[in-house]
Design a protein around this motif. Structure first.
Motif, PDB file in Angstrom:
ATOM      1  N   ARG A 185       0.821  -1.112  -0.047  1.00  0.00           N
ATOM      2  CA  ARG A 185      -0.006  -0.108   0.165  1.00  0.00           C
ATOM      3  C   ARG A 185       0.711   1.353  -0.028  1.00  0.00           C
ATOM      4  N   VAL A 186       2.147   0.969  -0.358  1.00  0.00           N
ATOM      5  CA  VAL A 186       3.237   2.381  -0.134  1.00  0.00           C
ATOM      6  C   VAL A 186       3.764   2.388  -1.463  1.00  0.00           C
ATOM      7  N   THR A 187       4.006   3.375  -2.119  1.00  0.00           N
ATOM      8  CA  THR A 187       4.761   3.798  -3.073  1.00  0.00           C
ATOM      9  C   THR A 187       5.824   4.840  -3.063  1.00  0.00           C
ATOM     10  N   ILE A 188       7.182   4.295  -3.201  1.00  0.00           N
ATOM     11  CA  ILE A 188       8.272   5.341  -3.027  1.00  0.00           C
ATOM     12  C   ILE A 188       8.459   5.870  -4.426  1.00  0.00           C
ATOM     13  N   SER A 189       8.926   7.271  -4.407  1.00  0.00           N
ATOM     14  CA  SER A 189       9.678   7.727  -5.723  1.00  0.00           C
ATOM     15  C   SER A 189      10.768   8.276  -5.811  1.00  0.00           C
ATOM     16  N   THR A 190      11.598   7.834  -6.616  1.00  0.00           N
ATOM     17  CA  THR A 190      12.991   8.133  -6.644  1.00  0.00           C
ATOM     18  C   THR A 190      13.528   9.074  -7.816  1.00  0.00           C
ATOM     19  N   ALA A 191      14.167   9.927  -7.724  1.00  0.00           N
ATOM     20  CA  ALA A 191      14.715  10.731  -9.048  1.00  0.00           C
ATOM     21  C   ALA A 191      15.606   9.995  -9.748  1.00  0.00           C
ATOM     22  N   GLY A 192      16.094   8.619  -8.999  1.00  0.00           N
ATOM     23  CA  GLY A 192      17.038   7.963 -10.153  1.00  0.00           C
ATOM     24  C   GLY A 192      18.291   7.781  -9.270  1.00  0.00           C
ATOM     25  N   ILE A 193      18.383   7.421  -7.972  1.00  0.00           N
ATOM     26  CA  ILE A 193      19.692   7.192  -7.110  1.00  0.00           C
ATOM     27  C   ILE A 193      19.945   5.724  -7.396  1.00  0.00           C
ATOM     28  N   VAL A 194      20.771   5.288  -8.694  1.00  0.00           N
ATOM     29  CA  VAL A 194      21.057   3.949  -9.027  1.00  0.00           C
ATOM     30  C   VAL A 194      21.307   3.063  -8.127  1.00  0.00           C
ATOM     31  N   PRO A 195      22.434   3.301  -7.394  1.00  0.00           N
ATOM     32  CA  PRO A 195      22.955   2.008  -6.591  1.00  0.00           C
ATOM     33  C   PRO A 195      21.780   1.856  -5.462  1.00  0.00           C
ATOM     34  N   ARG A 196      20.867   2.745  -5.112  1.00  0.00           N
ATOM     35  CA  ARG A 196      19.657   2.342  -4.184  1.00  0.00           C
ATOM     36  C   ARG A 196      18.717   1.607  -4.682  1.00  0.00           C
ATOM     37  N   ILE A 197      18.627   1.885  -6.248  1.00  0.00           N
ATOM     38  CA  ILE A 197      17.619   0.973  -7.096  1.00  0.00           C
ATOM     39  C   ILE A 197      17.946  -0.726  -6.991  1.00  0.00           C
ATOM     40  N   TYR A 198      19.227  -0.688  -6.937  1.00  0.00           N
ATOM     41  CA  TYR A 198      19.529  -2.146  -6.951  1.00  0.00           C
ATOM     42  C   TYR A 198      19.630  -2.803  -5.450  1.00  0.00           C
ATOM     43  N   ASP A 199      19.764  -1.967  -4.538  1.00  0.00           N
ATOM     44  CA  ASP A 199      19.529  -2.442  -3.010  1.00  0.00           C
ATOM     45  C   ASP A 199      17.981  -2.604  -2.878  1.00  0.00           C
ATOM     46  N   PHE A 200      17.196  -1.719  -3.515  1.00  0.00           N
ATOM     47  CA  PHE A 200      15.605  -1.983  -3.278  1.00  0.00           C
ATOM     48  C   PHE A 200      15.237  -3.136  -3.943  1.00  0.00           C
ATOM     49  N   ALA A 201      16.043  -3.621  -5.055  1.00  0.00           N
ATOM     50  CA  ALA A 201      15.525  -4.683  -6.023  1.00  0.00           C
ATOM     51  C   ALA A 201      15.857  -6.046  -5.114  1.00  0.00           C
ATOM     52  N   ASN A 202      16.707  -5.777  -4.101  1.00  0.00           N
ATOM     53  CA  ASN A 202      17.154  -7.053  -3.497  1.00  0.00           C
ATOM     54  C   ASN A 202      16.270  -7.163  -2.160  1.00  0.00           C
ATOM     55  N   LEU A 203      15.370  -6.150  -1.653  1.00  0.00           N
ATOM     56  CA  LEU A 203      14.827  -6.145  -0.415  1.00  0.00           C
ATOM     57  C   LEU A 203      13.666  -7.071  -0.336  1.00  0.00           C
ATOM     58  N   GLU A 204      13.320  -7.814   0.721  1.00  0.00           N
ATOM     59  CA  GLU A 204      12.183  -8.598   0.829  1.00  0.00           C
ATOM     60  C   GLU A 204      11.101  -7.305   1.324  1.00  0.00           C
ATOM     61  N   ASP A 205       9.785  -7.921   1.003  1.00  0.00           N
ATOM     62  CA  ASP A 205       8.728  -6.975   1.454  1.00  0.00           C
ATOM     63  C   ASP A 205       8.799  -5.277   1.064  1.00  0.00           C
ATOM     64  N   ARG A 206       9.035  -5.521  -0.248  1.00  0.00           N
ATOM     65  CA  ARG A 206       9.364  -3.922  -0.447  1.00  0.00           C
ATOM     66  C   ARG A 206       8.199  -3.332  -0.797  1.00  0.00           C
ATOM     67  N   PRO A 207       8.180  -1.913  -0.695  1.00  0.00           N
ATOM     68  CA  PRO A 207       7.027  -1.077  -1.219  1.00  0.00           C
ATOM     69  C   PRO A 207       6.929  -1.121  -2.606  1.00  0.00           C
ATOM     70  N   ARG A 208       6.102  -0.222  -3.552  1.00  0.00           N
ATOM     71  CA  ARG A 208       5.953  -0.116  -4.960  1.00  0.00           C
ATOM     72  C   ARG A 208       7.066   0.853  -5.097  1.00  0.00           C
ATOM     73  N   LEU A 209       7.574   1.012  -6.345  1.00  0.00           N
ATOM     74  CA  LEU A 209       8.692   2.129  -6.596  1.00  0.00           C
ATOM     75  C   LEU A 209       8.139   2.991  -8.028  1.00  0.00           C
ATOM     76  N   ALA A 210       8.450   4.067  -7.714  1.00  0.00           N
ATOM     77  CA  ALA A 210       8.275   4.885  -9.208  1.00  0.00           C
ATOM     78  C   ALA A 210       9.337   5.660  -9.400  1.00  0.00           C
ATOM     79  N   ILE A 211       9.844   5.490 -10.276  1.00  0.00           N
ATOM     80  CA  ILE A 211      11.200   6.250 -10.920  1.00  0.00           C
ATOM     81  C   ILE A 211      10.734   7.328 -11.864  1.00  0.00           C
ATOM     82  N   SER A 212      11.323   8.813 -11.454  1.00  0.00           N
ATOM     83  CA  SER A 212      11.168   9.926 -11.961  1.00  0.00           C
ATOM     84  C   SER A 212      11.952   9.901 -13.327  1.00  0.00           C
ATOM     85  N   LEU A 213      11.532  10.014 -14.399  1.00  0.00           N
ATOM     86  CA  LEU A 213      12.181  10.062 -15.625  1.00  0.00           C
ATOM     87  C   LEU A 213      12.240  11.263 -16.522  1.00  0.00           C
ATOM     88  N   SER A 214      11.133  11.906 -16.554  1.00  0.00           N
ATOM     89  CA  SER A 214      10.891  13.247 -17.264  1.00  0.00           C
ATOM     90  C   SER A 214      11.522  13.802 -18.385  1.00  0.00           C
TER      91      SER A 214
END
Ligand code: SAH
Length: 386
Positions: free
Chosen positions: A197-226
């Motif tokens: 029920r949670v969405t986190i938005s990142t401007a693109g901190i790439v190393p943390r996107i990899y960390d996030f991909a490895n998380l168990e029980d993670r929220p949804r992610l939105a990446i700001s492209l623009s």
């Protein structure tokens, strides 16, 4: 002798950490559960109110711990029901949180930092610069304050609550505190707001996107492209000079691979009139997604919310529609986000701790919904939801 001992903030402690804490204070372990429920389920904000704890223990807690480190300074109400809370931490940092009611569910948009270090050219929060990271407790407390205001202290949340980490700041530059806050909020003995029920938005901190991909029980992610080219994205979002589109798309690809059934992620694209909204821009965006085989990702088109300090305006609605149609003709699903609370500086990219004391003299606190729209509208602000 000066013996200033830092108090702990118990709102940012997990159930397990609270156990260690109460045991250190010479109390039985079950006091931790009582405390956790008092803070997160009953949403009490003063030790005095936790009357089921022995008086002596409460007195000890007051000495060594804080149960509240945020105070609401002002509350602004939009004509569309959105509420913006301007809060302050005990050390004086502004924190903004937005409550967005919708028919089926309510959403709270919280901040992960005070101000922001990223210099996205179209965002008002960027003008503040970074004022500081929020602690896990300061993140969680935002929800406690908003839920109490909307539903009464400890009141049931009738529609359930969704969270979006899309307020001030870059959540992935405060990763550990963010993850700790999300864990605490997911606890079924507390707020019980589970990751999906949670969405986190990142401007693109790439190393943390990899960390996030490895998380168990993670929220949804939105990446700001623009932007779909490095040239334009460098200009709009300078973080692109640190991690360019290729690196960003590679990390997005990795995230895509890690998704479980039913999980999804989103790209956000702020629609800036005459800047990134042409037919060519739409085709370049579709090309980019195609190149990385990310066509099945969802795109959220966000009409730009204007402010007098920003040199951008939103794409016209027919332009947004045309852009969306091009994406869809190329097999990409696109949705248009309806701006909420733009009359009170509560919409995406408008959180800049604006208050009566800030630069805009036309900006006053107002409780009345109808007048609020007129009174709170600083000159030159386009009301995208008018
Ligand atoms: N720092 C994070 C989260 C905060 S903003 C991030 O950049 O993703 C959430 C969304 O609002 C982002 O997609 C951001 O690009 C967008 N945004 C910023 N300023 C905006 C504005 N003035 N109008 C519309 N959207 C904006």
């Amino acid at each position: 002798m000066l013996a200033v001992v830092d108090k702990v903030h118990i709102v940012g402690m997990s159930g397990h950490e609270l156990e260690e804490f109460v045991v250190q204070l010479g109390e039985p372990k079950y006091r931790a559960t009582q405390l956790f429920k008092a803070v997160h389920e009953r949403r009490l904000r003063s030790f005095d109110d936790i009357t089921d704890l022995p008086k002596a223990f409460r007195a000890k807690l007051v000495e060594v711990a804080d149960i509240s480190r945020l105070a609401v300074e002002s509350l602004y109400r939009s004509s569309d029901g959105t509420r913006r809370y301007l809060m302050k931490t005990t050390d004086g940092k502004p924190v903004e949180t937005v409550f967005i009611p919708t028919e089926n569910r309510d959403t709270i948009c919280f901040s992960s930092q005070s101000g922001c270090a990223l210099k996205c050219d179209f965002c008002l929060t960027a003008k503040l610069g970074l004022l500081g990271n929020l602690t896990a407790g300061e993140i969680v407390e935002q929800m406690i304050i908003v839920l109490n205001d909307v539903y009464g202290v400890g009141g049931e949340t009738p529609h359930g609550t969704n969270l979006v980490g899309m307020g001030a700041g870059e959540p992935f530059l405060n990763f550990e505190n963010l993850i700790q806050a999300l864990r605490i909020m997911a606890d079924e003995q507390g707020l019980f707001i589970v990751p999906n029920r949670v969405t986190i938005s990142t401007a693109g901190i790439v190393p943390r996107i990899y960390d996030f991909a490895n998380l168990e029980d993670r929220p949804r992610l939105a990446i700001s492209l623009s932007a779909a080219t490095d040239e334009l994205r460098d200009r709009l979002m300078p973080i692109n000079k640190r991690w360019n589109l290729h690196e960003l798309m590679k990390s997005a690809k990795e995230l895509q691979k890690s998704l479980k059934r039913g999980e999804r992620f989103t790209f956000e694209y702020v629609m800036l009139g005459g800047v990134n909204d042409s037919d060519r821009d739409a085709n370049e965006l579709a090309d980019l997604l195609e190149r990385y085989a990310l066509r099945r990702v969802k795109i959220n088109l966000i009409p730009h919310n204007a402010a007098e300090q920003l040199n951008y305006h939103s794409s016209a609605p027919e332009h947004v529609k045309r852009f969306k149609n091009i994406l869809e003709s190329r097999g990409v699903s696109a949705y248009v986000r309806t701006p909420r609370g733009s009359d009170i500086y509560a919409a995406c990219g408008q959180l800049a701790a604006k208050s009566r004391t800030s630069t805009s003299s036309a900006f006053t606190r107002e409780e009345n919904d109808v007048d609020a729209k007129r009174e709170l509208t600083p000159e030159g602000v386009t009301l995208t939801n008018a």
